[in-house]
Design a protein around this motif. Structure first.
Motif, PDB file in Angstrom:
ATOM      1  N   HIS A  67      -6.518   2.004   4.410  1.00 41.42           N
ATOM      2  CA  HIS A  67      -7.827   1.574   4.127  1.00 41.42           C
ATOM      3  C   HIS A  67      -7.952   0.163   4.193  1.00 41.42           C
ATOM      4  CE1 HIS A  67     -11.171   0.758   1.538  1.00 41.42           C
ATOM      5  NE2 HIS A  67     -11.440   2.200   1.804  1.00 41.42           N
ATOM      6  N   GLU A  68      -9.211  -0.083   4.534  1.00 40.47           N
ATOM      7  CA  GLU A  68      -9.391  -1.446   5.128  1.00 40.47           C
ATOM      8  C   GLU A  68      -8.819  -2.413   3.885  1.00 40.47           C
ATOM      9  OE1 GLU A  68     -10.917  -3.519   7.742  1.00 40.47           O
ATOM     10  OE2 GLU A  68     -10.187  -1.819   8.802  1.00 40.47           O
ATOM     11  N   TYR A  69      -9.145  -2.147   2.582  1.00 42.79           N
ATOM     12  CA  TYR A  69      -8.760  -3.025   1.741  1.00 42.79           C
ATOM     13  C   TYR A  69      -7.320  -3.338   1.813  1.00 42.79           C
ATOM     14  CZ  TYR A  69      -7.292  -4.519  -3.281  1.00 42.79           C
ATOM     15  OH  TYR A  69      -6.625  -4.892  -4.112  1.00 42.79           O
ATOM     16  N   ASN A  70      -6.582  -2.355   1.931  1.00 39.21           N
ATOM     17  CA  ASN A  70      -4.897  -2.422   2.130  1.00 39.21           C
ATOM     18  C   ASN A  70      -4.740  -3.132   3.320  1.00 39.21           C
ATOM     19  OD1 ASN A  70      -4.150  -1.565  -0.319  1.00 39.21           O
ATOM     20  ND2 ASN A  70      -4.534   0.698   0.430  1.00 39.21           N
ATOM     21  N   VAL A  71      -5.545  -3.220   4.580  1.00 37.35           N
ATOM     22  CA  VAL A  71      -5.181  -3.879   5.750  1.00 37.35           C
ATOM     23  C   VAL A  71      -5.258  -5.307   5.523  1.00 37.35           C
ATOM     24  CG1 VAL A  71      -6.225  -4.535   8.171  1.00 37.35           C
ATOM     25  CG2 VAL A  71      -6.115  -2.171   7.345  1.00 37.35           C
ATOM     26  N   GLN A  72      -6.041  -5.895   4.490  1.00 34.81           N
ATOM     27  CA  GLN A  72      -6.546  -7.182   4.164  1.00 34.81           C
ATOM     28  C   GLN A  72      -5.158  -7.642   3.356  1.00 34.81           C
ATOM     29  OE1 GLN A  72      -8.457  -9.664   5.213  1.00 34.81           O
ATOM     30  NE2 GLN A  72      -7.109 -10.720   4.320  1.00 34.81           N
ATOM     31  N   LYS A  73      -4.699  -6.745   2.300  1.00 33.58           N
ATOM     32  CA  LYS A  73      -3.551  -6.897   1.605  1.00 33.58           C
ATOM     33  C   LYS A  73      -2.264  -7.265   2.685  1.00 33.58           C
ATOM     34  CE  LYS A  73      -2.592  -4.798  -2.191  1.00 33.58           C
ATOM     35  NZ  LYS A  73      -2.587  -3.771  -3.352  1.00 33.58           N
ATOM     36  N   LEU A  74      -2.298  -6.453   3.598  1.00 36.08           N
ATOM     37  CA  LEU A  74      -1.190  -6.712   4.840  1.00 36.08           C
ATOM     38  C   LEU A  74      -1.275  -7.739   5.257  1.00 36.08           C
ATOM     39  CD1 LEU A  74       1.440  -5.322   6.031  1.00 36.08           C
ATOM     40  CD2 LEU A  74      -0.275  -4.261   7.760  1.00 36.08           C
ATOM     41  N   ILE A  75      -2.324  -8.587   5.514  1.00 35.90           N
ATOM     42  CA  ILE A  75      -2.604  -9.429   6.409  1.00 35.90           C
ATOM     43  C   ILE A  75      -2.275 -10.632   5.558  1.00 35.90           C
ATOM     44  CG2 ILE A  75      -4.352 -11.085   7.329  1.00 35.90           C
ATOM     45  CD1 ILE A  75      -5.998  -8.445   8.137  1.00 35.90           C
ATOM     46  N   THR A  76      -2.596 -10.687   4.260  1.00 36.84           N
ATOM     47  CA  THR A  76      -2.057 -11.587   3.175  1.00 36.84           C
ATOM     48  C   THR A  76      -0.649 -11.670   3.143  1.00 36.84           C
ATOM     49  OG1 THR A  76      -4.274 -11.427   2.039  1.00 36.84           O
ATOM     50  CG2 THR A  76      -2.586 -12.364   0.874  1.00 36.84           C
ATOM     51  N   LEU A  77       0.064 -10.751   3.120  1.00 33.58           N
ATOM     52  CA  LEU A  77       1.459 -10.639   2.981  1.00 33.58           C
ATOM     53  C   LEU A  77       1.854 -11.226   4.247  1.00 33.58           C
ATOM     54  CD1 LEU A  77       4.302  -9.686   1.486  1.00 33.58           C
ATOM     55  CD2 LEU A  77       3.509  -7.622   2.894  1.00 33.58           C
ATOM     56  N   LEU A  78       1.469 -11.081   5.399  1.00 33.03           N
ATOM     57  CA  LEU A  78       2.216 -11.647   6.695  1.00 33.03           C
ATOM     58  C   LEU A  78       1.896 -12.926   6.845  1.00 33.03           C
ATOM     59  CD1 LEU A  78       1.161  -8.711   9.086  1.00 33.03           C
ATOM     60  CD2 LEU A  78       3.394  -8.899   8.219  1.00 33.03           C
ATOM     61  N   ASP A  95      10.370  12.428   7.072  1.00 29.77           N
ATOM     62  CA  ASP A  95       9.490  13.024   8.294  1.00 29.77           C
ATOM     63  C   ASP A  95       8.228  13.280   7.725  1.00 29.77           C
ATOM     64  OD1 ASP A  95      10.381  15.130   6.486  1.00 29.77           O
ATOM     65  OD2 ASP A  95      11.144  16.208   8.218  1.00 29.77           O
ATOM     66  N   THR A  96       8.061  12.745   6.513  1.00 32.89           N
ATOM     67  CA  THR A  96       6.651  13.302   5.863  1.00 32.89           C
ATOM     68  C   THR A  96       5.650  12.019   5.658  1.00 32.89           C
ATOM     69  OG1 THR A  96       7.221  12.829   3.515  1.00 32.89           O
ATOM     70  CG2 THR A  96       7.536  15.046   4.315  1.00 32.89           C
ATOM     71  N   PHE A  97       6.221  10.555   6.452  1.00 32.98           N
ATOM     72  CA  PHE A  97       5.455   9.567   6.630  1.00 32.98           C
ATOM     73  C   PHE A  97       4.761   9.331   7.777  1.00 32.98           C
ATOM     74  CE2 PHE A  97       8.829   8.701   3.249  1.00 32.98           C
ATOM     75  CZ  PHE A  97       8.395   8.023   2.557  1.00 32.98           C
ATOM     76  N   SER A  98       3.605   8.905   7.825  1.00 35.85           N
ATOM     77  CA  SER A  98       2.927   8.351   8.974  1.00 35.85           C
ATOM     78  C   SER A  98       3.655   7.268   9.604  1.00 35.85           C
ATOM     79  CB  SER A  98       1.411   8.034   8.681  1.00 35.85           C
ATOM     80  OG  SER A  98       1.414   6.811   7.915  1.00 35.85           O
ATOM     81  N   GLY A  99       3.382   6.932  10.711  1.00 40.29           N
ATOM     82  CA  GLY A  99       3.731   5.812  11.477  1.00 40.29           C
ATOM     83  C   GLY A  99       3.623   4.693  10.862  1.00 40.29           C
ATOM     84  N   GLY A 100       2.349   4.366  10.365  1.00 43.08           N
ATOM     85  CA  GLY A 100       1.890   3.131   9.563  1.00 43.08           C
ATOM     86  C   GLY A 100       2.794   2.869   8.350  1.00 43.08           C
ATOM     87  N   GLU A 101       3.134   4.096   7.650  1.00 39.94           N
ATOM     88  CA  GLU A 101       4.031   4.334   6.533  1.00 39.94           C
ATOM     89  C   GLU A 101       5.194   3.786   6.830  1.00 39.94           C
ATOM     90  OE1 GLU A 101       1.658   7.439   3.619  1.00 39.94           O
ATOM     91  OE2 GLU A 101       2.954   7.971   5.363  1.00 39.94           O
ATOM     92  N   LEU A 102       5.901   4.271   7.872  1.00 36.83           N
ATOM     93  CA  LEU A 102       7.209   3.759   8.296  1.00 36.83           C
ATOM     94  C   LEU A 102       7.240   2.487   8.599  1.00 36.83           C
ATOM     95  CD1 LEU A 102       8.076   7.046  10.335  1.00 36.83           C
ATOM     96  CD2 LEU A 102       9.093   6.466   8.394  1.00 36.83           C
ATOM     97  N   GLY A 121       0.762  -1.089   0.113  1.00 35.94           N
ATOM     98  CA  GLY A 121      -0.113   0.087   0.013  1.00 35.94           C
ATOM     99  C   GLY A 121       0.859   1.244  -0.083  1.00 35.94           C
ATOM    100  N   LEU A 122       2.011   1.251  -0.562  1.00 32.02           N
ATOM    101  CA  LEU A 122       2.838   2.338  -0.579  1.00 32.02           C
ATOM    102  C   LEU A 122       3.051   2.770  -1.760  1.00 32.02           C
ATOM    103  CD1 LEU A 122       5.429   1.163   2.175  1.00 32.02           C
ATOM    104  CD2 LEU A 122       3.582   2.946   2.429  1.00 32.02           C
ATOM    105  N   GLY A 123       2.430   2.192  -2.875  1.00 34.66           N
ATOM    106  CA  GLY A 123       2.719   2.671  -4.381  1.00 34.66           C
ATOM    107  C   GLY A 123       2.598   4.218  -4.792  1.00 34.66           C
ATOM    108  N   TYR A 124       2.203   4.988  -4.056  1.00 33.72           N
ATOM    109  CA  TYR A 124       2.151   6.435  -4.013  1.00 33.72           C
ATOM    110  C   TYR A 124       3.369   7.315  -3.516  1.00 33.72           C
ATOM    111  CZ  TYR A 124       0.985   6.126   0.835  1.00 33.72           C
ATOM    112  OH  TYR A 124       0.881   5.649   2.160  1.00 33.72           O
TER     113      TYR A 124
END
Length: 125
Positions: A47-58, A13-20, A2-5
């Motif tokens: 976004h919830e869609y990307n939360v599921q992608k993260l879960i799948t990756l883990l 210092d422009t990244f959120s904690g989750g992005e880091l 979820g970091l393609g942008y």
């Protein structure tokens, strides 16, 4: 992740904690210097869609590598996918830090009386 942008040469210092945390995960995957990965709120800002992608990756990482993943997280979807939950509390700061429940998510859902257990029941209802 979820970091393609993200732009090349973007200041950290422009990244959120989750992005880091997700950048940390990407770095870990490139280097693989340990069999333990600790993530702190990796779903923050997702976004919830990307939360599921993260879960799948883990899940894929655990299947592919002899890896232990420890996640400090408040996202109920991710918590429900854990093998084991350690519920700390009862509140934050000086009013927290005690182990309230240590079990599988299903046990916390069915038997727990903590704020986390109540939130899981509302979320999964």
């Amino acid at each position: 992740m979820g970091l393609g942008y993200i732009k090349l040469n973007q200041a950290l210092d422009t990244f959120s904690g989750g992005e880091l945390q997700r950048l940390k995960l990407a770095h870990f995957l490139l280097k693989q210097t340990s069999d333990i990965l600790v993530l702190d709120e990796p779903t923050s800002g997702l976004h919830e869609y990307n939360v599921q992608k993260l879960i799948t990756l883990l899940h894929k990482l655990i299947q592919k590598y002899p890896l232990t993943i420890i996640v400090i997280e408040h996202n109920l979807r991710l918590m429900g996918q854990a093998d084991w939950i350690v519920d700390l509390g009862p509140y934050a700061g000086a009013h927290g830090g005690k182990i309230l429940f240590s079990c599988r998510p299903r046990e916390l859902y069915n038997q727990g009386q903590t704020l986390t257990a109540q939130a899981l029941r509302r979320y999964w209802k």
